[in-house]
Design a protein around this motif. Structure first.
Motif: not given
Length: 319
Positions: A263-264, A303-315
């Motif tokens: 997160s930072h 406490a640092i948040k760790i993210y996993i982000n999902y990016i979908k290319n759908v145009f």
């Protein structure tokens, strides 16, 4: 971790892969980052990196100094960074390597010179666990995958061992030659002959060094990717535009990106929450967080948040 997708309206007569993302409409953004904290950096040009001549002959030595990670039914071998760095420092003919310069300067990051590729960063471990728990082994069959900012290459190696065709990209050529390539070889079938291992590399992988902008230009005619995996690559705000442009330029119209980040990032200003805001302002991608955890990462009470982000290319197409 978060996901994002293109928010571009697509005419039905157009080829999705040929549509130009609005990211590229602003030529100032597409070439070099705007002035900021880091100025006048001469970023390395991109190039394809081939195996060194002595790569196979040193494999037994690497085997003796490797450790294993078990992820479900998949076991990944990799070199121990401490051993590798000490080995590099002991060889006088390798004194010009960027990895060695970073060690001598006691720094994981040297702007324009070295980007921390010898270290396995925390978010890589989290993304590996996510992949093993959320994606079936069958998901990878026939997929084209890019491990972007690969460093040790563990994300791409996981995909490779499960049947994907994988390309690896890292800023430093040294990292690819002395860390990524050896790690890939450590994970090939032991029954393969030396020639068969080199043939496997030639058919199933390409490795690229250099800056993201130049990498995107170098590979403009290369088939795009079904999946881009990247970990701890958003810490430098100066480079985030180039990262987004790389996603836009190298992802298939129905592809996805998985980004793992904190997160930072203390001292450099970037972070996933800030990056998500940048994505929203650009009105090109959509993103969503699919996993997160709180961790104390040697920052006192932070406490640092760790993210996993999902990016979908759908145009513009709906999920």
């Amino acid at each position: 971790m978060f996901k994002f997708n293109f928010e571009v309206e697509l005419d039905s007569s157009e080829d999705p892969d040929s549509v130009k993302s609005p990211i590229f409409d602003n030529e100032g953004d597409s070439k070099e980052p705007e002035p900021g904290t880091i100025k006048n950096v001469d970023w390395y040009k991109a190039e394809e990196v081939k195996p060194t001549d002595n790569l196979i002959s040193t494999l037994d030595y690497y085997e003796l100094n490797a450790k294993e990670i078990k992820l479900g039914n998949t076991i990944i071998k990799h070199l121990v960074a401490g051993f590798l760095l000490e080995d590099i420092k002991s060889q006088s003919n390798l004194e010009d390597l960027d990895i060695r310069k970073s060690e001598e300067n006691h720094s994981d990051l040297i702007a324009g010179v070295y980007e921390g590729g010898a270290k396995i960063w925390e978010c890589t471990d989290d993304l590996l666990i996510y992949l093993s728990e959320k994606l079936e082994n069958s998901f990878w069959k026939g997929k084209r995958v890019l491990d972007l900012g690969c460093g040790s290459g563990l994300l791409g190696i996981y995909a490779l061992k499960n049947g994907a065709q994988v390309d690896f990209q890292d800023y430093n050529k040294d990292v690819l030659e002395y860390i990524t390539y050896p790690n890939i070889l450590l994970n090939l079938e032991e029954t393969l002959t030396d020639d068969e291992k080199l043939e496997f590399l030639d058919k199933n992988t390409c490795l690229y060094a250099g800056d993201w902008f130049h990498f995107t230009q170098l590979t403009i005619d290369v088939e795009k990717y079904d999946l881009i995996l990247t970990s701890e690559t958003i810490y430098n705000i100066e480079n985030q535009q180039k990262l987004l442009e790389t996603f836009a330029g190298r992802l298939k119209s129905d592809g996805i990106v998985l980004v793992a980040a904190k997160s930072h990032y203390f001292g450099v200003g970037g972070g996933l929450e800030q990056f998500s805001d940048k994505i929203k302002l650009g009105k090109v991608f959509q993103s969503e967080s699919v996993w997160q955890a709180d961790k104390n990462l040697k920052k006192g009470d932070f406490a640092i948040k760790i993210y996993i982000n999902y990016i979908k290319n759908v145009f513009g197409l709906h999920n």
